[in-house]
Design an enzyme around this catalytic site. Sequence first.
Site, PDB file in Angstrom:
ATOM      1  N   GLU A 148     -17.208  -2.276  18.181  1.00 33.05           N
ATOM      2  CA  GLU A 148     -17.075  -3.771  17.578  1.00 33.05           C
ATOM      3  C   GLU A 148     -18.290  -3.413  16.289  1.00 33.05           C
ATOM      4  O   GLU A 148     -18.535  -4.139  15.907  1.00 33.05           O
ATOM      5  CB  GLU A 148     -17.875  -4.730  18.397  1.00 33.05           C
TER       6      GLU A 148
ATOM      7  N   GLU B 155      -9.930  -4.790  23.773  1.00 34.16           N
ATOM      8  CA  GLU B 155     -11.063  -5.828  25.017  1.00 34.16           C
ATOM      9  C   GLU B 155      -9.846  -6.880  24.737  1.00 34.16           C
ATOM     10  O   GLU B 155     -10.129  -7.360  23.906  1.00 34.16           O
ATOM     11  CB  GLU B 155     -12.427  -6.019  24.609  1.00 34.16           C
TER      12      GLU B 155
END
Length: 584
Positions: free
Chosen positions: A158, A236
Amino acid sequence: MASKFEIKEQFYLNDKPFKIISGAIHYFRVVPQYWRDRLEKLKLMGCNTVETYVPWNMHEPQEGSYAFEDGLNLREFIATAQEVGLFVILRPAPYICAEWEFGGLPYWLLKDPMMKLRFSYPPYMEKVSRYFEHLLPQVLDMQITHGGPIILMQVENEYGGYANDKTYMKQLADLMIEKGVNVPLVTSDGPWHDMLENGSIPDQALPTINCGSKIKEHFKRLREFHGTEKPLMVMEFWIGWFDAWGDEKHHTTDGDSAAQELADILEEGSVNIYMFHGGTNFGFTSGANYYEKLAPDVTSYDYDALLTEWGDITPKYELFKKVISQHAEIPDFPLSTVIKKAAYGELKVTNRVSLFATLDTLSAGVHSAYPLTMEELNQSTGYIYYRSNIGPARRIEDYRLITCMDRAHTFINNELKLTQYDHEIGVKQELELTAPSNELGILVENMGRVNYSVKMNHQHKGIKDGVIVNGAFHSEWDMFSLPMDNLDQVDFSKGYSEGQPSFSRFEFDVEEAGDTFVDVTGWGKGFVVVNGFNIGRFWEIGPQARLYVPAPILRVGKNEIIVFESDGKVADSIILTDEPKLSL
């Protein structure tokens, strides 16, 4: 036998199209005796892959000291996954987020006053490179290219939500390849704002997305970002959420809605379900978020996942299994691990001692003219106690802690005068000194370093700048590091004074070990250690009400529990029940 996994317009396993149906299990949040059970339950739902992060701060807890054994035996976890019939997606850091202490970064990085985390800052990259030299040899021969189950590895995590240093991302990818990674690389970012643009290196790694809803909309965004035909993947797929101390209740999400989103993902692409099984933030491993205020995470990482924190199958699991059955064959085989729950009843306290009475048996103490942080004392987590003589009886009109994290108790002559937390720290206070000579004590707790966003470079725990006494910085301090990893050194023969931080000892006999849950109703704040294993924090503000104790931590015969309580609020008993409780 060596195989190959490729990224073209879709994923290919040995030249055949392959849809990744994965679930996340963090080996470091599950006792190793239960790894096979959780992996088998993943396989039985129809998944073909397991994903896990790798926490740098656990594998290199002190700079230059490495740990890959017992519950950190990554090779064994990966080998077990292969035995169960699962492929593996490995996300090997350096940063993982994961609601984990400091996002998986080791505390000792902060000992460099110029440190720039997650940037192409040469001293940071040198430490990452040295870590990879120890980590990657643990897994290189477990890549699919060497006959192992690892099909993908992720570069950072991320990153687009943190920065856009493309040099850093490319250095990481080059480093992995240089050290022997030859399976395809991926990145993962949110599909919002500039995150994909910031965090992706499409020429070296396949961009994937992290999200929990509006899948069709986000896949459209990812497809446009790819520009050419590439596999669509949610790395995710958030199917629940985590809890912070002080939340009103345990977070849950609607199973039917999540199952529909899963169906939308599998219609167009591949998935990694986050979390399939959350597990537990044992010890002091939970992280924190910080936006308007500090939000440290609770001990449970149940996440409202498909398996509960203690491994039970949920209704959401069955809903997901039904969706997956439209895309994959559902296997059927018996579970190999027998897991039972046990209630051992009410335990009465056998010994209790004040922290101050046994302080010298737990910590040698260091003297300095000014307060030192945990990092300066080579301490990662736990507590630190500062002690100094502040002179004769008088009124202190200006008492302040300057740059102190996260929660501080102030004592005068071992008597609690005030407790400050987060925004309260640094606010001017008044103290009345009445004794001819007065000792100031400050117990500071690290509640978990922030694991996401802009405050990560400022996570020094303890007192960083100093203590103001009547308008001036006070000097001459004795400091006691309390990582609380040596409770066998607690001297229970010493005294106890009501209202002080304390250790309480319990004993109980076990004929048959079973998973159990510690109920500490009536206690204030602290942590629980079972047979030397720190099972995590408790706090009366909730939402978590009971702590999970896996059966493998227990032993047949005599068992010991030690409860540390920091706020002077203790009871004479605890209860070991077979019923979990994630909200007060």
